[in-house]
Write a protein that holds these residues in place. Sequence first.
Motif, PDB file in Angstrom:
ATOM      1  N   GLY A  97       0.810  -1.217   0.000  1.00 38.16           N
ATOM      2  CA  GLY A  97       0.000   0.000   0.000  1.00 38.16           C
ATOM      3  C   GLY A  97       0.841   1.263   0.000  1.00 38.16           C
ATOM      4  O   GLY A  97       0.568   2.205  -0.762  1.00 38.16           O
ATOM      5  N   GLN A  98       1.900   1.285   0.828  1.00 41.01           N
ATOM      6  CA  GLN A  98       2.758   2.457   0.873  1.00 41.01           C
ATOM      7  C   GLN A  98       3.545   2.626  -0.426  1.00 41.01           C
ATOM      8  O   GLN A  98       3.781   3.751  -0.879  1.00 41.01           O
ATOM      9  N   LEU A 100       2.562   1.740  -3.474  1.00 41.74           N
ATOM     10  CA  LEU A 100       1.644   2.288  -4.485  1.00 41.74           C
ATOM     11  C   LEU A 100       1.411   3.776  -4.271  1.00 41.74           C
ATOM     12  O   LEU A 100       1.377   4.559  -5.233  1.00 41.74           O
ATOM     13  N   ASP A 101       1.278   4.189  -3.005  1.00 46.19           N
ATOM     14  CA  ASP A 101       1.106   5.612  -2.723  1.00 46.19           C
ATOM     15  C   ASP A 101       2.339   6.410  -3.142  1.00 46.19           C
ATOM     16  O   ASP A 101       2.219   7.512  -3.693  1.00 46.19           O
ATOM     17  N   MET A 102       3.520   5.838  -2.876  1.00 48.48           N
ATOM     18  CA  MET A 102       4.756   6.530  -3.227  1.00 48.48           C
ATOM     19  C   MET A 102       4.861   6.709  -4.741  1.00 48.48           C
ATOM     20  O   MET A 102       5.233   7.785  -5.230  1.00 48.48           O
ATOM     21  N   LYS A 104       2.381   6.876  -6.873  1.00 48.85           N
ATOM     22  CA  LYS A 104       1.363   7.841  -7.294  1.00 48.85           C
ATOM     23  C   LYS A 104       1.828   9.271  -7.032  1.00 48.85           C
ATOM     24  O   LYS A 104       1.716  10.141  -7.917  1.00 48.85           O
ATOM     25  N   TYR A 105       2.371   9.509  -5.837  1.00 49.04           N
ATOM     26  CA  TYR A 105       2.814  10.868  -5.504  1.00 49.04           C
ATOM     27  C   TYR A 105       4.052  11.261  -6.312  1.00 49.04           C
ATOM     28  O   TYR A 105       4.242  12.441  -6.629  1.00 49.04           O
ATOM     29  N   GLU A 108       2.808  12.409  -9.588  1.00 52.14           N
ATOM     30  CA  GLU A 108       2.195  13.718  -9.427  1.00 52.14           C
ATOM     31  C   GLU A 108       3.244  14.818  -9.304  1.00 52.14           C
ATOM     32  O   GLU A 108       3.098  15.911  -9.895  1.00 52.14           O
ATOM     33  N   THR A 235       8.291  -0.271   4.927  1.00 51.64           N
ATOM     34  CA  THR A 235       7.055   0.508   4.997  1.00 51.64           C
ATOM     35  C   THR A 235       7.300   1.873   5.624  1.00 51.64           C
ATOM     36  O   THR A 235       6.778   2.900   5.159  1.00 51.64           O
ATOM     37  N   LYS A 239       6.837   5.377   3.807  1.00 51.72           N
ATOM     38  CA  LYS A 239       5.967   6.414   4.366  1.00 51.72           C
ATOM     39  C   LYS A 239       6.707   7.744   4.475  1.00 51.72           C
ATOM     40  O   LYS A 239       6.126   8.817   4.209  1.00 51.72           O
ATOM     41  N   VAL A 242       6.740   9.179   1.083  1.00 53.71           N
ATOM     42  CA  VAL A 242       5.413   9.705   0.735  1.00 53.71           C
ATOM     43  C   VAL A 242       5.208  11.075   1.363  1.00 53.71           C
ATOM     44  O   VAL A 242       4.708  12.008   0.711  1.00 53.71           O
ATOM     45  N   GLN A 246       4.597  14.469  -0.621  1.00 54.17           N
ATOM     46  CA  GLN A 246       3.437  15.324  -0.354  1.00 54.17           C
ATOM     47  C   GLN A 246       3.856  16.759  -0.059  1.00 54.17           C
ATOM     48  O   GLN A 246       3.206  17.716  -0.516  1.00 54.17           O
TER      49      GLN A 246
END
Length: 332
Positions: A97-98, A100-102, A104-105, A108, A235, A239, A242, A246
């Motif tokens: 999960g982390q 995939l978030d990384m 995506k960001y 971006e 993880t 995080k 991420v 952000q």
Amino acid sequence: MDFSNLHTILRSLYDEMMPLCSDMAGVAQGIAGLGALFYVAYRIWRSLAAAEPVDVFPLLRPFAIGLCIMFFPSIVLGTINSVMSPIVQGTASMLEGQTLDMQKYREEKDRLEYEAMMKDPSTAYLVDDAEFDRQIDELGVTEVGTAAGMYIERGMYKVKKAIQNFFRELLEMLFQAASLTIDTIRTFFLIVLAILGPIAFALSVWDGFQSTLTTWIQRYIQTYLWLPVADLFSTILAKIQVLMLQNDISELTNNPNINLDSSNTCYIIFMVIGIVGYFTIPTVSGWIIQAGGAGNYNRAVNNTTMQAGSMAGSVGGAVVGNVAGRAGKLLK
């Protein structure tokens, strides 16, 4: 290189090597059977010599261990792996999960950087070939020096981005290599512990080696926990990345002209910390579970020794007292 396939190969290697436990079960049964003979005979003889009733329950211990040896892959390894596998699956899902978030960001952030540079004519030609060609065509023949400067700046920008990407990919590869190293050593240790586990169980039947059983279980669980701890460590690092991404996205949204070189440097620093930190995973796993079998056994040995010393002192004192009393009577 796809490191996930290499981790999958290590899982398959562990499953393929498990049937070898059955090959050691025959030898272990012989060792355990001989140890059970001495174990039961000694305790029955001691109870009979002391005119005490025989306690049957402690005598069942070698037989229970013998059953574990006979069905070692299914009872012992199967039970431990079934209990521990949800932990591995839980930490793996957290890491996925982390990650995939990384990703995506990161996409971006790259998009915002590209849009910010495209909005400024002084930097648009650095990232866009069409804009670069258009500005070169507008300069004409008379401004050769300006065109040469644009070529140089564009080349330096590409070199800078190439160096940054090279170091990032290099550190990411080293990070994955460290993870693979830990997983390879873990798999090797688990295979050795699993194959020689029946021998450890057989030796625990013998007096003086009882702590071998709890020590083996402790070592196996500690080694099994290397993968969940590694996933948790990854993880946490993901995080952190991420949160950094952000923050960069927020800065780019408020100020498109901001310089993010310091953020890229921080990213490299955290990757170095991650590579070094991976090799502390065995130590952290050792903090999670500790077996008290060895310590309890040592305390029991010490207590038995002290009791034996006290008994010997009492017997020796009584003997000396009797001898002195008889000598006194003879002198009279």
